[in-house]
Design a protein around this motif. Structure first.
Motif, PDB file in Angstrom:
ATOM      1  N   ASP A  60      -2.176 -22.903 -11.489  1.00 21.75           N
ATOM      2  CA  ASP A  60      -3.330 -23.716 -11.113  1.00 21.75           C
ATOM      3  C   ASP A  60      -4.106 -22.945 -10.048  1.00 21.75           C
ATOM      4  O   ASP A  60      -3.632 -22.807  -8.913  1.00 21.75           O
ATOM      5  CB  ASP A  60      -2.867 -25.069 -10.574  1.00 21.75           C
ATOM      6  CG  ASP A  60      -4.002 -25.875  -9.969  1.00 21.75           C
ATOM      7  OD1 ASP A  60      -5.146 -25.779 -10.456  1.00 21.75           O
ATOM      8  OD2 ASP A  60      -3.741 -26.581  -8.972  1.00 21.75           O
ATOM      9  N   ALA A  61      -5.262 -22.418 -10.398  1.00 23.00           N
ATOM     10  CA  ALA A  61      -6.008 -21.515  -9.519  1.00 23.00           C
ATOM     11  C   ALA A  61      -6.257 -22.119  -8.137  1.00 23.00           C
ATOM     12  O   ALA A  61      -6.000 -21.475  -7.115  1.00 23.00           O
ATOM     13  CB  ALA A  61      -7.327 -21.107 -10.166  1.00 23.00           C
ATOM     14  N   ASP A  62      -6.756 -23.352  -8.084  1.00 23.06           N
ATOM     15  CA  ASP A  62      -7.062 -23.959  -6.785  1.00 23.06           C
ATOM     16  C   ASP A  62      -5.790 -24.240  -5.989  1.00 23.06           C
ATOM     17  O   ASP A  62      -5.718 -23.961  -4.794  1.00 23.06           O
ATOM     18  CB  ASP A  62      -7.863 -25.249  -6.966  1.00 23.06           C
ATOM     19  CG  ASP A  62      -9.260 -24.992  -7.497  1.00 23.06           C
ATOM     20  OD1 ASP A  62      -9.792 -23.884  -7.264  1.00 23.06           O
ATOM     21  OD2 ASP A  62      -9.816 -25.891  -8.154  1.00 23.06           O
ATOM     22  N   GLY A  63      -4.802 -24.794  -6.643  1.00 23.61           N
ATOM     23  CA  GLY A  63      -3.536 -25.083  -5.974  1.00 23.61           C
ATOM     24  C   GLY A  63      -2.843 -23.816  -5.524  1.00 23.61           C
ATOM     25  O   GLY A  63      -2.270 -23.765  -4.428  1.00 23.61           O
ATOM     26  N   ASP A  64      -2.876 -22.798  -6.372  1.00 18.29           N
ATOM     27  CA  ASP A  64      -2.242 -21.535  -6.015  1.00 18.29           C
ATOM     28  C   ASP A  64      -2.908 -20.893  -4.815  1.00 18.29           C
ATOM     29  O   ASP A  64      -2.238 -20.323  -3.954  1.00 18.29           O
ATOM     30  CB  ASP A  64      -2.268 -20.563  -7.201  1.00 18.29           C
ATOM     31  CG  ASP A  64      -1.262 -20.922  -8.272  1.00 18.29           C
ATOM     32  OD1 ASP A  64      -0.409 -21.803  -8.018  1.00 18.29           O
ATOM     33  OD2 ASP A  64      -1.317 -20.323  -9.358  1.00 18.29           O
ATOM     34  N   GLN A  65      -4.215 -20.994  -4.752  1.00 20.08           N
ATOM     35  CA  GLN A  65      -4.920 -20.396  -3.626  1.00 20.08           C
ATOM     36  C   GLN A  65      -4.501 -21.065  -2.316  1.00 20.08           C
ATOM     37  O   GLN A  65      -4.271 -20.397  -1.310  1.00 20.08           O
ATOM     38  CB  GLN A  65      -6.429 -20.485  -3.827  1.00 20.08           C
ATOM     39  CG  GLN A  65      -7.197 -19.517  -2.977  1.00 20.08           C
ATOM     40  CD  GLN A  65      -8.654 -19.440  -3.364  1.00 20.08           C
ATOM     41  OE1 GLN A  65      -9.293 -20.466  -3.584  1.00 20.08           O
ATOM     42  NE2 GLN A  65      -9.179 -18.241  -3.430  1.00 20.08           N
ATOM     43  N   ALA A  66      -4.344 -22.374  -2.330  1.00 18.95           N
ATOM     44  CA  ALA A  66      -3.897 -23.095  -1.136  1.00 18.95           C
ATOM     45  C   ALA A  66      -2.460 -22.713  -0.780  1.00 18.95           C
ATOM     46  O   ALA A  66      -2.136 -22.509   0.393  1.00 18.95           O
ATOM     47  CB  ALA A  66      -4.013 -24.604  -1.358  1.00 18.95           C
TER      48      ALA A  66
END
Length: 134
Positions: A60-66
């Motif tokens: 999950d791009a957004d979750g992974d970034q966080a």
């Protein structure tokens, strides 16, 4: 935290935009210069940290970034606890990873157009250094 969180954000942004190898090399080069530790050893530690960070990602791009920001913030906090001399590097992490050559000092382009027996060019000297005979 006011230094670490922006540093972690800059680090994650650079990793996602520029790729791990480029960021690792730039970070290790500057870290080595600040602490006099061998760059290869620093790169190994950073690679191990990067592998651990990859294990927490889910796709999950957004979750992974966080998650990556949190991971690297913790990593940077631990590094600063062990090596307070790296505070300047973490504070300046955005430019250190955005432009890896920015802190290498000025570029020097010398030309020798004559006959020379011995020609030496160097930089960043310190200590009791003597050139020539005494």
């Amino acid at each position: 935290m006011t230094v670490i969180l922006p540093g972690a954000q800059s680090l994650v942004t650079a990793i996602l935009a520029d790729g791990w190898t480029r960021v690792r090399t730039a970070l290790a080069r500057r870290w080595s210069r600040e602490t006099r530790e061998p760059q290869a050893a620093i790169e190994e530690r950073l690679d191990a940290a990067h592998a651990q960070a990859a294990e927490i990602t889910s796709g999950d791009a957004d979750g992974d970034q966080a998650l990556l920001r949190a991971y690297w913030a913790g990593y940077l906090a631990a590094v600063l606890a062990e090596r307070p001399a790296l505070l300047g590097l973490v504070r300046d992490l955005r430019s250190a990873v955005a432009d890896p050559g920015a802190h290498d000092g000025p570029s020097v382009h010398n030309t020798n157009s004559g006959t020379v027996t011995t020609l030496i060019q160097g930089g960043d000297f310190s200590g009791n250094i003597t050139f020539g005979t005494q």
